[in-house]
Design an enzyme around this catalytic site. Sequence first.
Site, mmCIF file in Angstrom:
data_model
loop_
_atom_site.group_PDB
_atom_site.id
_atom_site.type_symbol
_atom_site.label_atom_id
_atom_site.label_comp_id
_atom_site.label_asym_id
_atom_site.label_seq_id
_atom_site.Cartn_x
_atom_site.Cartn_y
_atom_site.Cartn_z
ATOM 1 C CE1 TYR A 90 -4.425 1.255 0.705
ATOM 2 C CE2 TYR A 90 -3.115 3.041 1.587
ATOM 3 C CZ TYR A 90 -4.322 2.554 1.137
ATOM 4 O OH TYR A 90 -5.427 3.374 1.116
ATOM 5 C CE1 TYR A 100 -5.828 6.024 -1.153
ATOM 6 C CE2 TYR A 100 -7.741 7.436 -1.473
ATOM 7 C CZ TYR A 100 -6.905 6.735 -0.640
ATOM 8 O OH TYR A 100 -7.139 6.742 0.711
#
Lengths: 133, 390
Positions: free
Chosen positions: B293, B343
């Site tokens: 991430y 995102y």
Amino acid sequence: MSRIEPSMSPDTAFFWEGVAQGRLLVQRCGGCDALRHPPRPMCPACNSLAWDPYETTGRGQVYSFVMPRHPRYPGFDDPHIAVLVELEEGLRLVSNLGEVEPEDVTIGMPVEVFYATFEGGIVLPQFRPAAPT
Amino acid sequence: MTAWLKDRAAIVGIGQTEFSKASGRTELQLACEAVKAALDDAGLRPSDVDGLVTFTMDTSDEIEVARNLGIPHLSMFSRIPYGGGAAAGTVLHAAMAVATGVADVVVCYRAFNERSGFRFGDTGSVLGGGLPLWLSWYAPYGLLTPASWVALHARRYMHTYGVTNEHFGAIAVVDRHHAATNPDAWFYQRPITLADHQASRWIVEPVLRLLDCCQESDGGAALVITTADRARDLAHRPALITAAAQGAGGDGEMMTSYYRDDLTGLPEMGVVAQQLWKASGLRPSHITTAFLYDHFTPFVLMQLEELGFCGRGEAKDFATVENLSIGGVLPINTNGGLLGEAYLHGMNGITESVRQIRGTACNQVPDVEHILVTAGTGVPTSGLILSPSA
């Protein structure tokens, strides 16, 4: 100069009332005397719900600091310094560093609290360089 | 977590919308499109679905998604908190449900207009309605955005281990390089160099430049999970869920865990890592490729340390462009990650991992055996290990 007004709950109001009187207060556990910040109802060490306000010396050192540059907010100098202070009592809190240029700030630098009043009467604790103790 | 769940459930379908800056449609529609695409991919019908899992932050109600898709009934639904930390957690909950027989087919979804609608760190909405209590310790001092919260933490890590912003640039270069050859990526055909990274403006000095921060995106993604047994009869090679875990560390906050003994790690990810390695019986050297991430580059370095790919303080030397690119020791974020592709709150790392297992990724890594996926960092989080075979 304007700043965003902090919200309060019955758990946290004492902190801001202290700030308004020029005192930097944290919680002291009524069961085991452990200090804690940010305020919360229960002591994680002994689970006591009893506590009273404890006045810190307002002295500590720079633990971390940054200069937020984007987005810009009204009420802040550019750059302004956001600091994580480690108090002499071993607790940390977030604030701003004033009365110093960013290039002169170092991690570990001794600092002391002062109080600034912003638009609308909002009082916030701020920190500035201090002589080493 | 015990090893009980190991390889009992699988991801059998993936779906996504296009990734954009202005989707031009509602978040609910994006969610429905992604769920339908994932079911089509799996070769399943809405009537096969009896469970739905999403993020607490998602605005699309389970019953609305079910009503739109024509899902006749739901016997299981749950939501995972803490923003992007939820991503792999949705798969854990789905896997638990199908492995125990509570549900047969569970769809995990996440859809939002995070660029054209509500933007995280949007101060306008914060200023309007009074500060949330937790934010009252930060916002009055100018710490109003995820970037600023992360930076104050990462600065201490930099100070402790002699890490500079230039070290973070390697992550941005790798992500954008991978995105450049992924047509789904917002930054398709737009790679960057370390010089570009170093020339980009400060967002939070001296930690985060513009190119250290992930993009903001509109879009949706969905995953279909069922048992490993049923997966064998479906369209694609299943991505077996070898391990799945959630984790929260002690004395933490959502993104401002400044009060722990030291600020040089990500204890939440440590809790996840410990479970993943124990449950899978694997070690970091078994991982062929990883999706780490990457909302902000410093926490990618800290993750490499928490996950055991290198020792404490060693990520600045381990995280080179060479090591993290395809052909390197640990290729990461082959879709371009959150910086390069989109995102999607970490869900697009899971869809990419499934493509890697099927052998259908744009930037395919050869001979995939095990893939590690992590969810949001600096928040209570989650992680997965996926494998093509048990």
